[in-house]
Design a protein around this motif. Structure first.
Motif, mmCIF file in Angstrom:
data_model
loop_
_atom_site.group_PDB
_atom_site.id
_atom_site.type_symbol
_atom_site.label_atom_id
_atom_site.label_comp_id
_atom_site.label_asym_id
_atom_site.label_seq_id
_atom_site.Cartn_x
_atom_site.Cartn_y
_atom_site.Cartn_z
ATOM 1 N N SER A 77 10.381 65.893 38.293
ATOM 2 C CA SER A 77 10.111 65.995 36.876
ATOM 3 C C SER A 77 8.608 66.608 37.002
ATOM 4 C CB SER A 77 9.726 64.346 36.482
ATOM 5 O OG SER A 77 8.710 63.713 37.203
ATOM 6 N N LEU A 78 8.372 66.792 35.372
ATOM 7 C CA LEU A 78 7.195 67.614 34.928
ATOM 8 C C LEU A 78 6.377 66.235 34.023
ATOM 9 C CD1 LEU A 78 5.545 69.960 34.946
ATOM 10 C CD2 LEU A 78 7.113 70.700 32.962
ATOM 11 N N LYS A 79 5.203 66.180 34.417
ATOM 12 C CA LYS A 79 4.421 65.149 33.735
ATOM 13 C C LYS A 79 3.488 65.834 32.900
ATOM 14 C CE LYS A 79 2.012 60.771 34.160
ATOM 15 N NZ LYS A 79 1.496 59.656 34.933
ATOM 16 N N ARG A 80 3.157 65.792 31.583
ATOM 17 C CA ARG A 80 1.996 66.366 31.034
ATOM 18 C C ARG A 80 1.314 65.224 30.247
ATOM 19 N NH1 ARG A 80 6.009 71.227 29.337
ATOM 20 N NH2 ARG A 80 6.585 69.638 27.891
ATOM 21 N N LYS A 81 -0.071 65.359 29.928
ATOM 22 C CA LYS A 81 -0.832 64.489 29.216
ATOM 23 C C LYS A 81 -1.936 65.573 28.476
ATOM 24 C CE LYS A 81 -4.217 61.033 30.008
ATOM 25 N NZ LYS A 81 -4.979 60.150 31.140
ATOM 26 N N ASN A 82 -1.923 65.329 27.305
ATOM 27 C CA ASN A 82 -3.002 65.817 26.310
ATOM 28 C C ASN A 82 -3.307 64.797 25.279
ATOM 29 O OD1 ASN A 82 -0.588 65.958 24.916
ATOM 30 N ND2 ASN A 82 -1.087 67.854 23.807
ATOM 31 N N GLU A 83 -4.126 65.524 24.408
ATOM 32 C CA GLU A 83 -4.912 64.580 23.086
ATOM 33 C C GLU A 83 -4.680 65.387 21.995
ATOM 34 O OE1 GLU A 83 -9.128 62.757 21.926
ATOM 35 O OE2 GLU A 83 -8.464 62.135 24.077
ATOM 36 N N ILE B 69 -1.000 75.597 21.558
ATOM 37 C CA ILE B 69 -1.333 74.673 20.671
ATOM 38 C C ILE B 69 -1.969 73.645 21.643
ATOM 39 C CG2 ILE B 69 -0.388 72.840 19.273
ATOM 40 C CD1 ILE B 69 1.977 74.829 18.669
ATOM 41 N N ASN B 70 -1.450 72.793 22.480
ATOM 42 C CA ASN B 70 -1.888 71.896 23.285
ATOM 43 C C ASN B 70 -2.786 72.607 24.532
ATOM 44 O OD1 ASN B 70 -0.412 69.633 22.111
ATOM 45 N ND2 ASN B 70 1.342 71.066 23.143
ATOM 46 N N VAL B 71 -3.714 71.623 24.914
ATOM 47 C CA VAL B 71 -4.380 71.783 26.044
ATOM 48 C C VAL B 71 -4.213 70.719 27.100
ATOM 49 C CG1 VAL B 71 -6.919 72.112 27.120
ATOM 50 C CG2 VAL B 71 -6.336 73.155 24.713
ATOM 51 N N TYR B 72 -3.560 70.889 28.237
ATOM 52 C CA TYR B 72 -3.119 69.733 28.955
ATOM 53 C C TYR B 72 -4.205 69.027 29.799
ATOM 54 C CZ TYR B 72 1.331 70.962 27.162
ATOM 55 O OH TYR B 72 2.410 71.157 26.365
ATOM 56 N N ALA B 73 -4.613 67.845 29.645
ATOM 57 C CA ALA B 73 -5.329 67.195 30.691
ATOM 58 C C ALA B 73 -4.769 67.033 32.228
ATOM 59 C CB ALA B 73 -5.830 65.741 30.301
ATOM 60 N N LYS B 74 -3.249 66.876 32.037
ATOM 61 C CA LYS B 74 -2.552 66.709 33.281
ATOM 62 C C LYS B 74 -1.231 67.603 32.921
ATOM 63 C CE LYS B 74 -3.571 62.282 34.851
ATOM 64 N NZ LYS B 74 -3.092 60.837 35.059
ATOM 65 N N ASN B 75 -0.869 68.495 34.041
ATOM 66 C CA ASN B 75 0.274 69.247 33.937
ATOM 67 C C ASN B 75 0.821 69.510 35.442
ATOM 68 O OD1 ASN B 75 2.300 70.770 32.984
ATOM 69 N ND2 ASN B 75 0.969 72.612 32.382
ATOM 70 N N LYS B 76 1.748 68.382 35.842
ATOM 71 C CA LYS B 76 1.904 68.304 37.123
ATOM 72 C C LYS B 76 3.427 68.371 37.249
ATOM 73 C CE LYS B 76 0.247 63.718 37.227
ATOM 74 N NZ LYS B 76 -0.294 62.637 37.808
ATOM 75 N N LEU B 77 3.955 68.898 38.268
ATOM 76 C CA LEU B 77 5.316 69.006 38.769
ATOM 77 C C LEU B 77 5.349 67.882 40.174
ATOM 78 C CD1 LEU B 77 7.957 70.326 38.526
ATOM 79 C CD2 LEU B 77 7.365 72.118 39.992
ATOM 80 N N ARG B 78 6.347 66.980 39.987
ATOM 81 C CA ARG B 78 6.408 65.954 40.897
ATOM 82 C C ARG B 78 7.852 66.046 41.557
ATOM 83 N NH1 ARG B 78 4.580 60.577 37.896
ATOM 84 N NH2 ARG B 78 6.414 61.061 36.857
ATOM 85 N N MET B 79 7.988 65.801 42.859
ATOM 86 C CA MET B 79 9.074 65.810 43.340
ATOM 87 C C MET B 79 9.294 64.691 44.645
ATOM 88 S SD MET B 79 8.613 69.751 44.382
ATOM 89 C CE MET B 79 7.104 69.588 44.169
#
Length: 183
Positions: A137-143, A91-101
């Motif tokens: 954490s996991l950070k995701r960004k989409n439109e 469904i989504n196309v992520y502009a950002k999809n990142k795992l942060r530690m």
């Protein structure tokens, strides 16, 4: 003579399989984008114990590590108590999809210097850096339909609570380069 740990480190993070390649055909969740995968430390303090004048010593200190892994594929990471898996997001196309530690870390380095003048010395240090995870954490960004959506999901995502890295550092004066390998 101060050690060569305190300061700021910046680098690129690359995940590799057991053949030291960056592809994971059976585990697509670990395919990372090196252009969006960063590693940086704020090494707050160091202390050096001289073994032989200012030429050979043991350096230790304290720092904070921030690692970001940009996930290449359009996947959603899921976890339970003992497993991590990826689900394709159709469904989504992520502009950002990142795992942060984030880790608190302490080094133990054997350091060699060519001069007693710390501003004019070539140095080489090798050793280990231990760390304890204080956050991930996991950070995701989409439109979606013209509206930007961001979400931050806290979790462990299969990340070890403790880490141990082998490190090599070399440079001149206060400038240098480093390479870490996660053990």
């Amino acid at each position: 003579h101060d050690g060569h740990w305190a300061g700021i480190d910046m680098g690129v993070t690359m995940l590799m399989n057991n053949q030291f390649k960056t592809s994971f055909p059976n585990d697509l969740q670990w395919e990372n984008d090196p252009a969006k995968s960063f590693y940086w430390n704020i090494n707050l303090l160091d202390h050096r114990f001289n073994l032989y004048k200012e030429h050979i010593g043991i350096t230790t200190g304290f720092g904070i590590n921030f690692t970001q892994i940009g996930l290449r594929n359009n996947l959603i990471l899921r976890e339970n108590a003992d497993s991590l898996w990826a689900v394709p997001d159709s469904i989504n196309v992520y502009a950002k999809n990142k795992l942060r530690m984030t880790y608190l870390q302490i080094p133990l380095l054997l350091e060699f210097n060519t001069s007693s003048d710390e501003d004019k010395t070539f140095y080489f240090a090798a050793g280990i850096v231990g760390g304890i995870r204080i956050g991930s954490s996991l950070k995701r960004k989409n439109e979606v339909k013209g509206f930007e959506s961001k979400e931050v999901l806290k979790g462990t995502y299969g990340i070890n609570a403790f880490k141990l890295d082998g490190t090599v550092r070399m440079g001149y004066g206060q400038w240098g380069a480093f390479a870490n390998y996660s053990l």
